[in-house]
Each structure stands twice: as structure tokens, then as C-alpha cells.
Design an enzyme around this catalytic site. Structure first.
Site, PDB file in Angstrom:
ATOM      1  N   ASP A   1       0.848  -1.192   0.000  1.00 58.58           N
ATOM      2  CA  ASP A   1       0.000   0.000   0.000  1.00 58.58           C
ATOM      3  C   ASP A   1       0.879   1.236   0.000  1.00 58.58           C
ATOM      4  OD1 ASP A   1      -2.488  -1.320   0.053  1.00 58.58           O
ATOM      5  OD2 ASP A   1      -2.375  -1.565   2.219  1.00 58.58           O
TER       6      ASP A   1
ATOM      7  N   ASP B   1      -6.883  -1.193  -4.822  1.00 65.14           N
ATOM      8  CA  ASP B   1      -8.006  -0.920  -3.920  1.00 65.14           C
ATOM      9  C   ASP B   1      -8.890   0.194  -4.483  1.00 65.14           C
ATOM     10  OD1 ASP B   1      -6.862  -2.769  -2.152  1.00 65.14           O
ATOM     11  OD2 ASP B   1      -5.783  -1.210  -1.059  1.00 65.14           O
TER      12      ASP B   1
END
Length: 172
Positions: free
Chosen positions: A130, A148
Site C-alpha cells: 500500500d 483498492d
């Protein structure tokens, strides 16, 4: 009682089907490229302040959205990988069957590109990379990535498609 026939996919339908697969592939490629860039330029926990509410950061998430099951001991890697593989197979089938439904297929392409991106991370690293960190007044939203973002965009587009379909009075 007759079973519903699968619509025939002619050459135009095959072209649209390929288009949806290409869109998913581009999303996957952009996601993987951004993660490789982060891995090459940042150490775990490093960050760069971009604005007063946004940082680029390197974070690892062994769980699912919002770090769900992140500390479950490792089995979740295989659960989420399996779910991603099954979801991808179902999406490919839906793209094939409904390639003429543009908004629906765009939504599914976004979800599939993102899901495959996160599955590849889990298989390669055991976690998802991330890098997007939004914060406000000392509170941080969980870091996330382009995969995402694509999945969330796809979910929004699916809801929009369903609302528009209901407004037009169409059946599923």
C-alpha cells in the site's frame, strides 16, 4: 421450464469482451508498476509528505481491506488469494456474457484488475503493498493502493449501473 440461453457473442461482442479484458490488464499493470516503484524507492514505513492531508508511504497489509485479519497468522493469505481467483473467474464469465453492457462491464473490469493486482502481491510477497495515505488532524485513513481504488470505483459503478437499470425498469 426452459433454461435462459446465453447470448451469442458475435465478432462485435468478442471485440467488446477483449476491450474489457484490456481495461482490467491496464489497471493491473498500473497497480503493479506503482507497487514496484514504491518497493524500489521506499523502505517499510518511509513516507513523503505531498500535502497537508496526503502522503506517499510504504506499508504492507497481510490482511484485507482496512487490515481486516492482518494479524490472523498467515492462513488469510491463502483465503484472500482463493477468493480473488474465484472472483476473477466469475467476472471473466460475466464479461463474456454481458459484454454489451458498458457500465456493468467497466465496473467488473475495474474490480478484476484490482483483485488480480492484490492477488499477485499476496502470492509474491505474502502481503499487499500500500502507498496512498490520507490523513486529517492526526487521524489516518488506512493506507491503500491503486488496486483498492479500482475495486472501490468498480463497486461504485456497479451500484450506479443497478440504480440506472432499476430506473429504466429493466430486469436482471
Amino acid at each position: 421450464m426452459k433454461a435462459a440461453a446465453t447470448p451469442a457473442v458475435g465478432s462485435a461482442g468478442k471485440g467488446r469482451f477483449v476491450l474489457w479484458l484490456v481495461i482490467a490488464a491496464v489497471i493491473f499493470w498500473l497497480d503493479q508498476w506503482s507497487k514496484e516503484w514504491i518497493l524500489a524507492h521506499y523502505q517499510l514505513g518511509d513516507y513523503t509528505t505531498i500535502t497537508g492531508f496526503f502522503n506517499i508511504v510504504r506499508a504492507h497489509n497481510p490482511g484485507a481491506a482496512f487490515s481486516f485479519l492482518a494479524s490472523a497468522g498467515g492462513w488469510q493469505r491463502w483465503l484472500f488469494t482463493g477468493i480473488g481467483v474465484v472472483v476473477t473467474a466469475v467476472i471473466v464469465w460475466q464479461l463474456y456474457r454481458h459484454s454489451h453492457k458498458a457500465l456493468f462491464c467497466l465496473a467488473l473490469s475495474c474490480i478484476m484488475g484490482g483483485a488480480i493486482g492484490n492477488v499477485v502481491d499476496r502470492m509474491r510477497h505474502g502481503y499487499v503493498v500500500d502507498m496512498l495515505d490520507f490523513h486529517w488532524m492526526g487521524s489516518h485513513f488506512p493506507a491503500f493502493n491503486l488496486a483498492d481504488s479500482a475495486i472501490c470505483l468498480g463497486a461504485f459503478l456497479l451500484i450506479l449501473d443497478e440504480l440506472l437499470r432499476m430506473r429504466r425498469g429493466e430486469k436482471s
